[in-house]
Design a protein around this motif. Sequence first.
Motif, PDB file in Angstrom:
ATOM      1  N   ARG A  60      -6.818   5.678  -5.766  1.00 51.09           N
ATOM      2  CA  ARG A  60      -5.970   6.634  -5.054  1.00 51.09           C
ATOM      3  C   ARG A  60      -6.019   7.993  -5.746  1.00 51.09           C
ATOM      4  O   ARG A  60      -6.043   8.065  -6.972  1.00 51.09           O
ATOM      5  CB  ARG A  60      -4.523   6.142  -4.992  1.00 51.09           C
ATOM      6  CG  ARG A  60      -4.305   5.017  -4.004  1.00 51.09           C
ATOM      7  CD  ARG A  60      -2.838   4.560  -3.980  1.00 51.09           C
ATOM      8  NE  ARG A  60      -2.601   3.620  -2.899  1.00 51.09           N
ATOM      9  CZ  ARG A  60      -2.871   2.317  -2.966  1.00 51.09           C
ATOM     10  NH1 ARG A  60      -3.366   1.817  -4.090  1.00 51.09           N
ATOM     11  NH2 ARG A  60      -2.639   1.537  -1.933  1.00 51.09           N
ATOM     12  N   ASP A  64       1.355   4.265  -2.895  1.00 53.60           N
ATOM     13  CA  ASP A  64       1.245   5.694  -2.562  1.00 53.60           C
ATOM     14  C   ASP A  64       2.438   6.471  -3.109  1.00 53.60           C
ATOM     15  O   ASP A  64       2.295   7.529  -3.737  1.00 53.60           O
ATOM     16  CB  ASP A  64       1.187   5.878  -1.035  1.00 53.60           C
ATOM     17  CG  ASP A  64      -0.204   5.623  -0.464  1.00 53.60           C
ATOM     18  OD1 ASP A  64      -1.081   5.181  -1.223  1.00 53.60           O
ATOM     19  OD2 ASP A  64      -0.396   5.866   0.736  1.00 53.60           O
ATOM     20  N   CYS A  91       0.834  -1.210   0.000  1.00 59.29           N
ATOM     21  CA  CYS A  91       0.000   0.000   0.000  1.00 59.29           C
ATOM     22  C   CYS A  91       0.868   1.258   0.000  1.00 59.29           C
ATOM     23  O   CYS A  91       0.617   2.206  -0.753  1.00 59.29           O
ATOM     24  CB  CYS A  91      -0.915   0.004   1.219  1.00 59.29           C
ATOM     25  SG  CYS A  91      -2.131  -1.333   1.278  1.00 59.29           S
ATOM     26  N   SER A  94      -7.157   7.138  -0.327  1.00 65.19           N
ATOM     27  CA  SER A  94      -7.463   5.830  -0.924  1.00 65.19           C
ATOM     28  C   SER A  94      -8.898   5.464  -0.601  1.00 65.19           C
ATOM     29  O   SER A  94      -9.311   5.459   0.574  1.00 65.19           O
ATOM     30  CB  SER A  94      -6.521   4.755  -0.375  1.00 65.19           C
ATOM     31  OG  SER A  94      -5.188   5.017  -0.717  1.00 65.19           O
TER      32      SER A  94
END
Length: 401
Positions: free
Chosen positions: A381, A353, A349, A394
Motif C-alpha cells: 500500500r 487503508d 482491506c 494497493s
Amino acid sequence: MYFHYQPIYKNNKIIYLEALLRLDESSINIEDYVNSQSDKISFDLMILEKVLDDIKTSIFHCFSINISLLSLESNVFTRKCIELINKSKKNIILEITEHDKSSKFDIIKENIIHIKKYSSCKFAIDDFGKGYSNTDLLIGLPIDIVKIDRGITKGISKSFLGFVLLKNMIYKLSSILKKDIVVEGIENEIEVKILENISSNIKCQGYFFARPNVLNTFSVDINDSDKFTEFFNIKMNESVVLKLEELIYQLTVNDHYEINHSDFENIFLYEFKPQDIKKKANELLKRVTSSKMLFMSSLMMSSNCAMIIRDIFGCVVYNNDLHIEMMNKDFVGIEPYKLVELYDFYQGCLDFDKKLICSKENFSYEQEFIDESKEEYHIFRQKIISNNNMYVLSSIYRVAN
C-alpha cells in the motif's frame, strides 16, 4: 427497371447489400419516380418480388430493400411480404423511408411485429437525422436498425462538434435504445479513421468502400454470423473523457496538432509519434472513470499485478483489469458497505487503508487472504496525493506456492 447494389461494411467485410432501384431512362429522378407512385402497396410488392428474384442465386445471404411506410398499413402487404421472404430463403431487411406520412402507427406496429414473427425479416429506418418525423418512427415502432443520414456524417471531418454530434447520436441509439447502427455517406479515409475513434465495430456504407453496382461485382466474403445484435460499447463520461476524445480527433485530422501536456498531467510528454499518443489515449478511455485517475491510468493498465485505488472514505476510484479479473467484478462505483457485505475479507482491506492514512508512514506491507479460495497475497500500500486529495494505492501479488 433494374437494380444496383451497395454494400454495408463492418471491419472491412460486407455484411449485407442494399438494393437500389435504377431506370433505363437516366434522366428520371429515382426519388421523384418512387414518390409519384399512387399505389404504394402494389409498387412495393413488385419491387420486393423483383429484388428477390434478382438475388436468388447470389452468394450473399442478406439484403435490404426500401419500402414505403404506407405499405405497412396493409394486411395484404403483410401476408404477401411474409410469403415472399420465406420463399426466398434470404435474410431481408426492410428499410422504411420517411417520405410518406401515416397516423396509423398502431396498425403499422402490429404488422411489423407479425412480419418479424413469421419470417427472418428485420426493419430499419433510412436516412435518420434528415428530418424530424423519423424520430416518431424510431420511438413508436419496433425498429432493429437505424441508418444515420449522410448529412450528419459529412460534418465529422470538418469540426469536432460534428464528431461529438454523431458520437452522441450513436451512443443514444445503441446504448439507450438498443438499436443497431449503420453510418451512411462515408466518402474518405479521414471519416473512416474518425469513426474508428467511436467504435472499431461500426457498420458503414458509402463511396469510400463501394459505389452501387451490379450484383456480381461484389465477391467479398460475407459475415454470415452477423445477426444485428451487437451494439456499440461507448462510455460517455465527464469532461476528462471529452478532452481525450478531442485529442484523438485532432490527432486523426492533423498529424501536427500541438498538445498542451499540462491538460493531461504530462501522460503523453514522452510520446513523440501521433499514433502512439492516439493509442495511449484510446487505452485511457477504456478505463478512465474520473479525472482523479487520469494521471495514473497509463501506469495501471500496463502493470503486471492487480491494482486498486481507494479514497479516504473507502470508495474505489480505480481498479485495473487484473483486479477485475481476479474478483470477477469492477469495484468502481460500488459503495464500500456493499463490498463488505459481498466479501468477508474486505473490511480488513479498509482497516489497513485507514491505518496507513492515519500513520506518518507513506508505505505499508501486509500478507492477506483476499478471495474465497483463501489464497494468500502480498499487498503493498502507498499513499498518493492528487489535487490535494489523498488516496491509497494497493498493489496485489499472489504468494507463490
